[in-house]
Design a protein around this motif. Structure first.
Motif, short mmCIF file in Angstrom:
data_model
loop_
_atom_site.label_atom_id
_atom_site.label_comp_id
_atom_site.label_asym_id
_atom_site.label_seq_id
_atom_site.Cartn_x
_atom_site.Cartn_y
_atom_site.Cartn_z
N THR A 109 0.83 -1.21 0.00
CA THR A 109 0.00 0.00 0.00
C THR A 109 0.86 1.26 0.00
N THR A 110 1.94 1.23 0.78
CA THR A 110 2.84 2.38 0.83
C THR A 110 3.49 2.64 -0.52
N ARG A 111 3.97 1.59 -1.16
CA ARG A 111 4.62 1.76 -2.46
C ARG A 111 3.64 2.30 -3.51
N GLN A 112 2.42 1.78 -3.50
CA GLN A 112 1.42 2.26 -4.45
C GLN A 112 1.01 3.70 -4.14
N SER A 113 0.95 4.03 -2.84
CA SER A 113 0.61 5.40 -2.45
C SER A 113 1.70 6.37 -2.88
N LEU A 114 2.96 5.97 -2.74
CA LEU A 114 4.06 6.82 -3.17
C LEU A 114 4.00 7.07 -4.68
N ASN A 115 3.71 6.03 -5.43
CA ASN A 115 3.56 6.19 -6.88
C ASN A 115 2.43 7.17 -7.19
N ARG A 116 1.33 7.02 -6.48
CA ARG A 116 0.17 7.89 -6.69
C ARG A 116 0.47 9.34 -6.27
N LEU A 117 1.18 9.50 -5.16
CA LEU A 117 1.55 10.84 -4.68
C LEU A 117 2.34 11.59 -5.74
N ARG A 118 3.28 10.91 -6.34
CA ARG A 118 4.13 11.56 -7.34
C ARG A 118 3.33 11.94 -8.58
N SER A 119 2.37 11.10 -8.95
CA SER A 119 1.54 11.42 -10.12
C SER A 119 0.53 12.51 -9.80
N MET A 120 0.16 12.65 -8.53
CA MET A 120 -0.79 13.68 -8.12
C MET A 120 -0.18 15.07 -8.16
N LYS A 121 1.14 15.16 -8.11
CA LYS A 121 1.80 16.47 -8.06
C LYS A 121 1.39 17.35 -9.24
N SER A 122 1.41 16.77 -10.44
CA SER A 122 1.05 17.56 -11.62
C SER A 122 -0.43 17.94 -11.60
N ARG A 123 -1.28 17.06 -11.07
CA ARG A 123 -2.70 17.37 -10.96
C ARG A 123 -2.94 18.54 -10.04
N LYS A 124 -2.22 18.57 -8.92
CA LYS A 124 -2.39 19.66 -7.96
C LYS A 124 -1.85 20.98 -8.53
N GLU A 125 -0.77 20.89 -9.30
CA GLU A 125 -0.21 22.10 -9.90
C GLU A 125 -1.18 22.71 -10.90
N ALA A 126 -1.99 21.87 -11.56
CA ALA A 126 -2.95 22.35 -12.54
C ALA A 126 -4.32 22.63 -11.93
N TYR A 127 -4.47 22.35 -10.64
CA TYR A 127 -5.75 22.51 -9.95
C TYR A 127 -6.14 23.99 -9.91
N VAL A 128 -7.42 24.29 -10.09
CA VAL A 128 -7.90 25.66 -10.06
C VAL A 128 -8.17 26.08 -8.62
N GLY A 129 -7.39 27.06 -8.13
CA GLY A 129 -7.57 27.54 -6.77
C GLY A 129 -6.90 26.64 -5.74
N PRO A 130 -7.09 26.93 -4.46
CA PRO A 130 -6.48 26.14 -3.39
C PRO A 130 -6.97 24.69 -3.41
N TRP A 131 -6.09 23.77 -3.02
CA TRP A 131 -6.43 22.35 -2.93
C TRP A 131 -6.54 21.97 -1.46
N LEU A 132 -7.69 21.39 -1.07
CA LEU A 132 -7.89 20.92 0.29
C LEU A 132 -8.09 19.41 0.29
N PRO A 133 -7.72 18.72 1.38
CA PRO A 133 -7.95 17.28 1.46
C PRO A 133 -9.45 16.96 1.36
N GLU A 134 -9.73 15.78 0.89
CA GLU A 134 -11.12 15.33 0.76
C GLU A 134 -11.69 14.99 2.14
N PRO A 135 -12.79 15.64 2.55
CA PRO A 135 -13.35 15.37 3.88
C PRO A 135 -14.09 14.04 3.94
N LEU A 136 -13.96 13.37 5.09
CA LEU A 136 -14.63 12.08 5.29
C LEU A 136 -15.58 12.17 6.48
N LEU A 137 -16.79 11.69 6.31
CA LEU A 137 -17.72 11.57 7.43
C LEU A 137 -17.24 10.41 8.30
#
Length: 298
Positions: free
Chosen positions: A64-92
Motif C-alpha cells: 500500500t505504501t509503495r502504491q501510495s508513493l507512486n500515486r503521490l508523485r503522479s498527483m503532483k502535476s494534478r495539484k499544480e494544474a488545480y484551479v484555486g487552493p487544494w484541500l484534502p477530501e473530507p470524510l464523514l
C-alpha cells in the motif's frame, strides 16, 4: 493461484482493508485515490505466495505504501494544474474516531494540510512512523531507503510538522461551541456575530476545484472573511443552513443551499475563536460525507 489460496488472500485483505485505506488516505489526502491504491494493492496481493509471507499485515502495508508513493508523485502535476487552493477530501467519520485521540489527530484536517507540505517520501515515513508506529526497518523496505536514512527522514519530517501543527490541543466541545456560534451567524447573515467568533487573523481557504465558485487565494483577517461570507450569501439570495456533523474525527458543518449540499466547513480553533476556516465545495470531494467511513490505526 488456487481457489483456496485466493480465498485466503481475500480474507486477509478484507481483515486489513480499513487499516490499508487509512494508510493510503493519510498519505494522499484523497479518498478516491486511496480506493484506487487499495485496488492496486489487491491486484498485487493475490499474486503473492502467502506461504512465503511471515507478517501479512506488514506486507500489505508495504504494498500500500509503495502504491501510495507512486500515486503521490503522479498527483503532483494534478495539484499544480488545480484551479484555486487544494484541500484534502473530507470524510464523514463515526463517533469512535473522535474518541480515539491518536486516530482523530492523524486524520485531522489541520494535520493533513501540514502533511501536504512534505515531500512524498517524508510524508510516507512520517505517517507510517507517527500514526501507525511501524518500525524503521519495515518503513525502509516500504520506501526503498536504508533504516539509517529513514531515521533521518523521520526526524526531519517530525520537526517540520511540529513547527506547523496547532500549538495546543482543542477539545471537541470547544470546537463544537465555536462552530455553533459560526453556524448561527452564518444562517442569519449576522456580520457582527461572525466578527465575534473569528480570530483577528483568521484565514479562509475555499476549494471549488474550478467547478464551484471559491476564493482563488486564501482570505485573511476577520473583517475580510466576514464580509466575504456575508456578501456571498447576499449575492446568491439563497437559504443557507448548516448541520453539525463529524468530519475527519472533528466537529464540522455540512452546509446546504436551498436544501442541497453545497460544501463542508472544517475549522481550526485557538483561544476559543476560529483561526482557520476550510471550505470544501468541489463536488468530486463531497461524495463521502453522507455515509461513515471506517478508519483505524490497527
Amino acid at each position: 493461484m488456487s481457489d483456496h489460496a485466493t480465498n485466503a488472500a481475500t480474507e486477509t485483505f478484507l481483515a486489513y482493508r480499513n487499516l490499508l485505506f487509512t494508510v493510503a488516505y493519510e498519505m494522499l489526502g484523497s479518498a478516491a485515490d486511496a480506493e484506487d491504491v487499495l485496488q492496486e494493492t489487491w491486484l498485487r496481493w493475490v499474486k503473492v505466495d502467502l506461504a512465503q509471507v511471515q507478517d501479512q499485515r506488514a506486507y500489505l502495508i508495504r504494498i500500500t505504501t509503495r502504491q501510495s508513493l507512486n500515486r503521490l508523485r503522479s498527483m503532483k502535476s494534478r495539484k499544480e494544474a488545480y484551479v484555486g487552493p487544494w484541500l484534502p477530501e473530507p470524510l464523514l467519520t463515526a463517533p469512535d474516531v473522535a474518541q480515539d485521540v491518536e486516530l482523530a489527530e492523524s486524520v485531522s484536517m489541520a494535520l493533513m494540510l501540514v502533511l501536504e507540505t512534505l515531500s512524498p517520501t517524508e510524508r510516507a515515513v512520517f505517517v507510517l512512523r507517527e500514526a501507525f508506529d511501524i518500525g524503521y526497518d519495515e518503513i525502509a523496505a516500504a520506501v526503498g531507503k536504508s533504516p539509517a536514512a529513514v531515521r533521518q527522514i523521520a526526524y526531519r519530517a517530525r520537526r517540520h510538522v511540529d513547527a506547523r501543527r496547532p500549538r495546543e490541543a482543542v477539545s471537541s466541545g470547544e470546537t463544537r461551541a465555536a462552530l455553533e456560534s459560526f453556524r448561527r451567524a452564518l444562517e442569519s447573515g449576522d456580520l457582527q456575530g461572525l466578527l465575534d467568533v473569528l480570530a483577528p487573523e483568521v484565514v479562509l481557504v475555499s476549494d471549488g476545484g474550478g467547478v464551484k465558485q471559491a476564493a482563488p487565494r486564501p482570505v485573511i483577517s476577520a473583517d475580510k472573511v466576514a464580509r466575504f461570507i456575508v456578501s456571498g450569501i447576499g449575492k446568491a439570495g439563497v437559504s443557507l443552513t448548516g448541520e453539525l456533523t463529524a468530519v475527519n474525527g472533528s466537529p464540522a458543518l455540512v452546509l446546504r443551499v436551498d436544501g442541497e449540499i453545497d460544501g463542508v466547513v472544517v475549522i481550526r480553533v485557538e483561544d476559543a475563536r476560529i483561526s482557520g476556516l476550510y471550505y470544501v465545495r468541489n463536488p468530486a470531494k463531497l461524495t463521502r460525507i453522507e455515509s461513515e467511513i471506517p478508519l483505524t490505526l490497527r
